[in-house]
Structure formats: structure tokens, C-alpha cells
Design a protein around this motif. Structure first.
Motif, PDB file in Angstrom:
ATOM      1  N   VAL A 130      16.984 -33.482 -47.200  1.00 56.14           N
ATOM      2  CA  VAL A 130      16.168 -34.210 -46.231  1.00 56.14           C
ATOM      3  C   VAL A 130      14.715 -33.801 -46.454  1.00 56.14           C
ATOM      4  O   VAL A 130      14.401 -32.619 -46.487  1.00 56.14           O
ATOM      5  CB  VAL A 130      16.578 -33.899 -44.772  1.00 56.14           C
ATOM      6  CG1 VAL A 130      15.631 -34.573 -43.792  1.00 56.14           C
ATOM      7  CG2 VAL A 130      18.013 -34.312 -44.509  1.00 56.14           C
ATOM      8  N   ASP A 131      13.845 -34.796 -46.628  1.00 59.78           N
ATOM      9  CA  ASP A 131      12.420 -34.528 -46.823  1.00 59.78           C
ATOM     10  C   ASP A 131      11.639 -35.635 -46.129  1.00 59.78           C
ATOM     11  O   ASP A 131      11.482 -36.726 -46.670  1.00 59.78           O
ATOM     12  CB  ASP A 131      12.089 -34.484 -48.320  1.00 59.78           C
ATOM     13  CG  ASP A 131      10.672 -34.002 -48.588  1.00 59.78           C
ATOM     14  OD1 ASP A 131       9.987 -33.585 -47.627  1.00 59.78           O
ATOM     15  OD2 ASP A 131      10.264 -34.032 -49.758  1.00 59.78           O
ATOM     16  N   ASN A 132      11.228 -35.381 -44.887  1.00 55.26           N
ATOM     17  CA  ASN A 132      10.449 -36.364 -44.148  1.00 55.26           C
ATOM     18  C   ASN A 132       9.424 -35.651 -43.278  1.00 55.26           C
ATOM     19  O   ASN A 132       9.451 -34.425 -43.171  1.00 55.26           O
ATOM     20  CB  ASN A 132      11.365 -37.303 -43.343  1.00 55.26           C
ATOM     21  CG  ASN A 132      12.177 -36.573 -42.305  1.00 55.26           C
ATOM     22  OD1 ASN A 132      11.641 -35.803 -41.516  1.00 55.26           O
ATOM     23  ND2 ASN A 132      13.486 -36.816 -42.297  1.00 55.26           N
ATOM     24  N   HIS A 136      12.330 -30.684 -43.093  1.00 56.12           N
ATOM     25  CA  HIS A 136      12.988 -30.608 -44.385  1.00 56.12           C
ATOM     26  C   HIS A 136      14.307 -29.874 -44.212  1.00 56.12           C
ATOM     27  O   HIS A 136      14.439 -29.017 -43.339  1.00 56.12           O
ATOM     28  CB  HIS A 136      12.137 -29.828 -45.391  1.00 56.12           C
ATOM     29  CG  HIS A 136      10.711 -30.264 -45.434  1.00 56.12           C
ATOM     30  ND1 HIS A 136      10.308 -31.435 -46.019  1.00 56.12           N
ATOM     31  CD2 HIS A 136       9.587 -29.684 -44.956  1.00 56.12           C
ATOM     32  CE1 HIS A 136       9.001 -31.556 -45.909  1.00 56.12           C
ATOM     33  NE2 HIS A 136       8.537 -30.498 -45.256  1.00 56.12           N
TER      34      HIS A 136
END
Length: 157
Positions: A130-132, A136
Motif C-alpha cells: 500500500v502506497d498512498n 504506507h
């Protein structure tokens, strides 16, 4: 010599390492090609309690040490966390080592010296899943090795 210890400190160290692993990138991160690296020395607070039985039939020695007690008895300590990242791939290590000692009297007034040393090394690798902007999440797998040694020296009666 039988040794029974309850160690709470390593749990705090592992929690600190986990927090560092998910922390946002900082100004200390250095880029090399598409890799970035971060080295973070850190400290953590510990306490310890438990019993050490120096031999069969001997009375147990109770250990109950707060952070200030441990700081007073501390001989050495070193804690270091490292992180390397390339795109979504991540590697990290965590090293902690400390040594402390104390002297005192055990019932019925026999002098005794005790020491405790620990070293742990964690190596892991993984992938950012997850990278938003909200956060993360890295999924990691690895290995951890622990070396713990406790000694009590009591003069022969």
C-alpha cells in the motif's frame, strides 16, 4: 545453574523497530540510483523482572529493575536500524546490544555479582503493498536471532 528471566525489554525494542520501519522517509535518507538508504540510531527504555536460581536447592535471586535501576547498572548499549528501498522493494536490519551488571547480597548476606547481556539481530525483506497519501504498508518476512546470557557469581561456602 538454572536461569529463569522474564524479559520485557526486547518487546519494546521490536515495537520501536516496527515503528521506524513504517515511518515516513526523512531528510536522512540518501539516494543512490533508484535505491534510498536510511540509518537510524535509537534508544529505548527497558525494565526487567524475574528470578535466577544459582543452583539446585539454592534460594532464587529476584530481579526487579526499573529503567533508572538499569541505567545505573548499564555497562554498554548500542541500537541501530537500517532501511534500504528501491521502488516497492524494501530491506531492513535492526541490531541491538546491551550489557549490565550489579553486585549485592543474597540471603543470608552472601555477596554475589550478576550480569546480563543481550544481542539481537533482525534481517528482513519485503514489498510495499500500500502506497498512498494516507499511509504506507510494507509486507515483510525475515529472521531474528537472539543471544542472551545471564550469570551470577557466588563465592563457594
Amino acid at each position: 545453574m538454572t536461569r529463569t528471566l522474564t524479559l520485557l525489554a526486547p518487546l519494546a525494542g521490536a515495537a520501536a523497530a516496527a515503528l521506524v520501519a513504517v515511518a515516513p522517509r526523512t531528510a536522512e535518507a540518501q539516494a543512490l540510483g533508484d535505491w534510498s538508504f536510511q540509518i537510524t540510531p535509537y534508544v529505548w527504555f527497558e525494565g526487567i523482572n524475574g528470578d535466577i536460581t544459582p543452583g539446585t536447592g539454592a534460594p532464587p535471586l529476584e530481579i526487579d529493575a526499573s529503567f533508572s535501576d538499569i541505567l545505573e547498572d548499564l555497562n554498554s548499549a548500542f541500537f541501530l536500524h537500517g532501511l534500504a528501498r528501491s521502488g516497492d522493494f524494501v530491506l531492513f536490519f535492526d541490531l541491538s546490544t546491551s550489557s549490565s551488571s550489579r553486585g549485592g547480597l543474597i540471603p543470608p548476606g552472601i555477596p554475589a555479582e550478576g550480569s546480563l547481556s543481550q544481542t539481537s539481530l533482525t534481517l528482513a525483506g519485503g514489498y510495499r503493498v500500500v502506497d498512498n497519501p494516507q499511509g504506507h504498508f510494507d509486507l515483510l518476512a525475515g529472521a531474528r536471532a537472539w543471544w542472551i546470557e545471564a550469570e551470577v557469581d557466588v563465592p563457594a561456602a
